[in-house]
Design an enzyme around this catalytic site. Structure first.
Site, PDB file in Angstrom:
ATOM      1  N   GLN A  87     -16.369  -2.077 -34.132  1.00  0.00           N
ATOM      2  CA  GLN A  87     -16.996  -0.749 -34.171  1.00  0.00           C
ATOM      3  C   GLN A  87     -16.771  -0.024 -32.855  1.00  0.00           C
ATOM      4  O   GLN A  87     -17.025  -0.575 -31.773  1.00  0.00           O
ATOM      5  CB  GLN A  87     -18.498  -0.865 -34.462  1.00  0.00           C
ATOM      6  CG  GLN A  87     -19.157   0.492 -34.678  1.00  0.00           C
ATOM      7  CD  GLN A  87     -20.606   0.406 -35.158  1.00  0.00           C
ATOM      8  OE1 GLN A  87     -21.181  -0.680 -35.249  1.00  0.00           O
ATOM      9  NE2 GLN A  87     -21.194   1.548 -35.458  1.00  0.00           N
ATOM     10  N   GLU A  88     -16.280   1.204 -32.962  1.00  0.00           N
ATOM     11  CA  GLU A  88     -16.025   2.017 -31.765  1.00  0.00           C
ATOM     12  C   GLU A  88     -16.915   3.245 -31.711  1.00  0.00           C
ATOM     13  O   GLU A  88     -17.248   3.731 -30.640  1.00  0.00           O
ATOM     14  CB  GLU A  88     -14.549   2.437 -31.724  1.00  0.00           C
ATOM     15  CG  GLU A  88     -13.647   1.257 -31.394  1.00  0.00           C
ATOM     16  CD  GLU A  88     -12.171   1.610 -31.351  1.00  0.00           C
ATOM     17  OE1 GLU A  88     -11.808   2.744 -31.723  1.00  0.00           O
ATOM     18  OE2 GLU A  88     -11.398   0.728 -30.948  1.00  0.00           O
TER      19      GLU A  88
ATOM     20  N   HIS B 242     -20.754   4.460 -40.280  1.00  0.00           N
ATOM     21  CA  HIS B 242     -19.712   5.036 -41.133  1.00  0.00           C
ATOM     22  C   HIS B 242     -19.084   3.963 -41.989  1.00  0.00           C
ATOM     23  O   HIS B 242     -18.892   2.832 -41.542  1.00  0.00           O
ATOM     24  CB  HIS B 242     -18.643   5.764 -40.295  1.00  0.00           C
ATOM     25  CG  HIS B 242     -18.047   4.940 -39.206  1.00  0.00           C
ATOM     26  ND1 HIS B 242     -18.698   4.685 -38.022  1.00  0.00           N
ATOM     27  CD2 HIS B 242     -16.870   4.287 -39.116  1.00  0.00           C
ATOM     28  CE1 HIS B 242     -17.942   3.919 -37.253  1.00  0.00           C
ATOM     29  NE2 HIS B 242     -16.817   3.648 -37.909  1.00  0.00           N
TER      30      HIS B 242
END
Ligand code: 5GP
Ligand code: ZN
Length: 111
Positions: free
Chosen positions: A88-89, A94
């Site tokens: 996850q960035e 999302h």
């Protein structure tokens, strides 16, 4: 500082939208990994899957199905990277929707 997807929700950062209602937004990923790569987010900020209240996912599932209809696809993959070590960035929940209408998605080796 406000998160990047909250800015997209507000229109402060432009995005190519696929579908929107009062609670959710779907827009094309800026760096697609498949011919179709859309991100589906709740408009209300929540960091990631594991700290999002269960109640949200009922309506979100309905919205995701409508995104597929909007894209005119029946076959797709849904992914959410939950946490940094999972890739996850952007820390606004999302769901990635990826599809390859003319072929097949690979199942990549992830490690
Ligand atoms: P993550 O690695 O957090 O699961 O996924 C973040 C995704 O957001 C990446 O696929 C990346 O390409 C996408 N992304 C990052 N910044 C932007 C942006 O400003 N606009 C759009 N449309 N996508 C973005
Ligand atoms: Zn946010």
């Amino acid at each position: 500082m406000e998160c990047i997807f909250c800015k997209i929700v507000k229109g402060e950062i432009p995005s190519k939208k696929v579908l929107e209602n009062d609670k959710f937004l779907a827009f094309y990923d800026i760096n697609p990994v498949a011919p179709i790569h859309v991100l589906i987010i709740p408009k209300e900020h929540t960091e990631k899957f594991s700290d999002t209240p269960n109640e949200i996912f009922n309506e979100m599932a309905e919205f995701i199905k409508n995104v597929a209809k909007e894209l005119n696809i029946t076959d797709y993959r849904l992914i959410t990277n939950n946490g940094k070590a999972a890739g996850q960035e952007v820390f606004h929940l999302h769901i990635h929707m990826v599809a390859n209408p003319d072929g097949k998605l690979k199942w990549p080796k992830l490690v």
